[in-house]
Design a protein around this motif. Structure first.
Motif: not given
Length: 108
Positions: A78-104
């Motif tokens: 379900x979308x709710x389960x998908x969002x739960x996975x998204x939230x868990x990944x964001x807790x562990x690895x962060x989101x994309x809000x800080x605009x970090x661009x890894x160069x090397x």
């Protein structure tokens, strides 16, 4: 008569019929369905990338979100389960809000 051969939203046949036009459609089997969902997602992503206004971008993102709902359901979720996975990944690895661009990263 134009030929479309593409997945459309559920109410499109009704909307076409309400205009008095004739149309041909069919119900896809599961394999065809997920193939068409994936193609449609690519199409909508391309349309999003080509937008020039925030309003158009939101419209295309809404289409992508609808297809994400469909894909999640196809995969037994379900979308709710998908969002739960998204939230868990964001807790562990962060989101994309800080605009970090890894160069090397240095090799060991």
């Amino acid at each position: 008569m134009p030929i479309y051969n593409k997945l459309v939203r559920d109410r499109i046949p009704e909307i076409i019929a309400n205009t008095g036009k004739l149309y041909t459609s069919r119900i896809l089997d599961e394999s065809e369905y997920i193939t068409e969902v994936n193609k449609k997602m690519g199409e909508e992503l391309t349309e999003y990338l080509e937008t020039t206004t925030a309003e158009d971008a939101i419209e295309e993102l809404a289409d992508i979100l609808e297809l994400i709902h469909a894909a999640a359901a196809h995969h037994g979720s379900t979308f709710e389960e998908l969002n739960k996975v998204r939230v868990e990944k964001a807790k562990k690895r962060g989101g994309f809000n800080e605009r970090i661009f890894l160069v090397e990263v240095e090799d060991d």
